[in-house]
Scaffold this active site. Structure first.
Site, PDB file in Angstrom:
ATOM      1  N   HIS A 127       8.904   1.082   3.624  1.00 50.97           N
ATOM      2  CA  HIS A 127       9.993   1.048   4.592  1.00 50.97           C
ATOM      3  C   HIS A 127      10.914  -0.114   4.236  1.00 50.97           C
ATOM      4  O   HIS A 127      10.709  -0.799   3.226  1.00 50.97           O
ATOM      5  CB  HIS A 127       9.457   0.930   6.028  1.00 50.97           C
ATOM      6  CG  HIS A 127       8.476  -0.180   6.225  1.00 50.97           C
ATOM      7  ND1 HIS A 127       8.828  -1.516   6.149  1.00 50.97           N
ATOM      8  CD2 HIS A 127       7.139  -0.167   6.494  1.00 50.97           C
ATOM      9  CE1 HIS A 127       7.778  -2.277   6.375  1.00 50.97           C
ATOM     10  NE2 HIS A 127       6.728  -1.484   6.576  1.00 50.97           N
ATOM     11  N   GLY A 165       5.076 -10.042   3.644  1.00 50.08           N
ATOM     12  CA  GLY A 165       5.816 -10.014   4.894  1.00 50.08           C
ATOM     13  C   GLY A 165       5.178 -10.889   5.962  1.00 50.08           C
ATOM     14  O   GLY A 165       3.952 -10.962   6.076  1.00 50.08           O
ATOM     15  N   GLN A 182     -10.287  -2.900   2.369  1.00 49.71           N
ATOM     16  CA  GLN A 182      -9.821  -3.527   3.599  1.00 49.71           C
ATOM     17  C   GLN A 182      -9.863  -2.599   4.804  1.00 49.71           C
ATOM     18  O   GLN A 182      -9.419  -2.983   5.890  1.00 49.71           O
ATOM     19  CB  GLN A 182      -8.408  -4.084   3.409  1.00 49.71           C
ATOM     20  CG  GLN A 182      -7.310  -3.044   3.235  1.00 49.71           C
ATOM     21  CD  GLN A 182      -6.004  -3.699   2.812  1.00 49.71           C
ATOM     22  OE1 GLN A 182      -5.868  -4.192   1.699  1.00 49.71           O
ATOM     23  NE2 GLN A 182      -5.019  -3.704   3.706  1.00 49.71           N
ATOM     24  N   SER A 231       4.299   0.903   8.176  1.00 49.41           N
ATOM     25  CA  SER A 231       3.977   2.253   7.719  1.00 49.41           C
ATOM     26  C   SER A 231       3.257   3.040   8.804  1.00 49.41           C
ATOM     27  O   SER A 231       3.360   4.267   8.868  1.00 49.41           O
ATOM     28  CB  SER A 231       3.123   2.188   6.453  1.00 49.41           C
ATOM     29  OG  SER A 231       3.841   1.575   5.400  1.00 49.41           O
ATOM     30  N   ARG A 232       2.544   2.349   9.675  1.00 50.24           N
ATOM     31  CA  ARG A 232       1.798   3.032  10.730  1.00 50.24           C
ATOM     32  C   ARG A 232       2.685   3.518  11.880  1.00 50.24           C
ATOM     33  O   ARG A 232       2.228   4.286  12.711  1.00 50.24           O
ATOM     34  CB  ARG A 232       0.687   2.118  11.257  1.00 50.24           C
ATOM     35  CG  ARG A 232      -0.464   1.938  10.278  1.00 50.24           C
ATOM     36  CD  ARG A 232      -1.602   1.131  10.869  1.00 50.24           C
ATOM     37  NE  ARG A 232      -2.800   1.184  10.040  1.00 50.24           N
ATOM     38  CZ  ARG A 232      -3.084   0.340   9.061  1.00 50.24           C
ATOM     39  NH1 ARG A 232      -2.232  -0.640   8.788  1.00 50.24           N
ATOM     40  NH2 ARG A 232      -4.194   0.455   8.356  1.00 50.24           N
ATOM     41  N   HIS A 240       9.436  -3.522   3.203  1.00 50.23           N
ATOM     42  CA  HIS A 240       8.996  -3.640   1.814  1.00 50.23           C
ATOM     43  C   HIS A 240      10.189  -3.792   0.862  1.00 50.23           C
ATOM     44  O   HIS A 240      10.170  -4.612  -0.065  1.00 50.23           O
ATOM     45  CB  HIS A 240       8.214  -2.392   1.387  1.00 50.23           C
ATOM     46  CG  HIS A 240       6.962  -2.139   2.165  1.00 50.23           C
ATOM     47  ND1 HIS A 240       6.815  -1.053   2.988  1.00 50.23           N
ATOM     48  CD2 HIS A 240       5.793  -2.820   2.228  1.00 50.23           C
ATOM     49  CE1 HIS A 240       5.607  -1.077   3.528  1.00 50.23           C
ATOM     50  NE2 HIS A 240       4.974  -2.134   3.081  1.00 50.23           N
ATOM     51  N   MET A 276       0.832  -1.201   0.000  1.00 47.92           N
ATOM     52  CA  MET A 276       0.000   0.000   0.000  1.00 47.92           C
ATOM     53  C   MET A 276       0.870   1.255   0.000  1.00 47.92           C
ATOM     54  O   MET A 276       0.386   2.360   0.285  1.00 47.92           O
ATOM     55  CB  MET A 276      -0.953  -0.002   1.199  1.00 47.92           C
ATOM     56  CG  MET A 276      -2.003  -1.083   1.115  1.00 47.92           C
ATOM     57  SD  MET A 276      -3.508  -0.747   2.066  1.00 47.92           S
ATOM     58  CE  MET A 276      -2.847  -0.590   3.719  1.00 47.92           C
TER      59      MET A 276
END
Length: 279
Positions: free
Chosen positions: A30, A143, A57, A182-183, A33, A26
């Site tokens: 980082h 992942g 989602q 990412s969060r 990925h 998405m």
């Protein structure tokens, strides 16, 4: 590296290139990925990284609108690892009309994260199958941090006879143990300092399993209480078999999973426990 936005152009490129791996993301990439993109090259001659923030989602009260969109920076990072194609379609390209057909995962989709995010894995499975149909990869990499997602995608590919090999990439962590996500960028400085406790708590369970403790409920409750005392709002801490069924008594290969909120940010993590560690 090519950046492709349309399904027609993506299919034209794929028709001219064999032996393709895809890394679905998405965006807001980082090192986790990027490690998947590097690993993909070991499995195929050509590598596609898809970037799409999938509305299917996200629940009504989740962070879809604030999820970071960083396509330009993402492309710069992917050029450095010799990615062949970034497939970054717009929402109206993938959904020219409301999605009427969906992939319905099994009961596992309503457990663990699915119990707190209704419909999440339905949306994940649907978008992944769309990307598989568009790009026709031989291999897809996901992942291991998203352990439940990985299990559901593997099951979908098996049950629907999708000719794609699913490869898991190990969780990439910061120096203090926090799983990259990412969060993580949503965390305040004090929250970021606290965040490694999630991984530390899972390690405590792993150590206690290694000593032979088998009161799974007690271990889960103790871990949840530890997190709660330090300001976390816990969705679950769970000890499961590797296939995510409930563990039976005795020694086996386990996975310990957790999801918890720190402030407004929901973090997930897991640790696999080999049977040899429990002897």
């Amino acid at each position: 590296m090519q950046i492709i936005h349309t399904i027609a152009d993506m299919r034209r490129w794929r028709a001219e290139n064999a032996d393709v791996a895809i890394v679905p993301t998405m965006g807001n990439l980082h090192e986790g990925h990027i490690s998947l993109a590097r690993q993909a090259r070991r499995h195929a001659r050509r590598v596609i990284v898809s970037i799409f923030v999938n509305p299917l989602q996200f629940g009504a009260n989740e962070d879809f609108s604030r999820y970071p969109r960083t396509l330009s920076d993402d492309c710069d990072r992917l050029r450095e690892v010799d990615t062949d194609v970034v497939f970054a379609p717009a929402a109206d390209t993938l959904f020219p009309h409301p999605q009427s057909y969906h992939v319905e995962p099994p009961a596992l989709a309503n457990e663990l994260c699915g119990a707190f995010r209704p419909g999440h894995f339905r949306g994940v499975a649907t978008i992944v199958l769309k990307f598989f149909n568009i790009t026709q990869p031989c291999v897809a990499l996901f992942g291991q941090k998203d352990y439940q997602q990985l299990a559901i995608i593997r099951g979908m590919v098996t049950d629907l006879n999708v000719p794609v090999d699913i490869v898991a990439g190990a969780t990439v962590r910061a120096a203090d143990g926090l799983a990259l996500s990412s969060r993580n960028g949503f965390l305040s400085a004090p929250e970021r300092a606290e965040a490694p406790r999630l991984y530390q708590t899972l390690n405590v369970i792993r150590d206690r399993l290694a000593t032979g403790q088998r009161d799974f409920t007690a271990l889960e409750l103790a871990a949840s209480a530890t997190l709660a005392v330090h300001g976390w709002r816990v969705d679950y801490v769970a000890i499961r078999r590797r296939d995510l069924t409930m563990p039976a008594s005795g020694d086996t290969d386990f996975v310990v999973l957790a999801a918890a909120h720190l402030g407004n940010t929901r973090l997930i993590d897991n640790i696999e426990v080999e049977s040899t560690e429990t002897l």
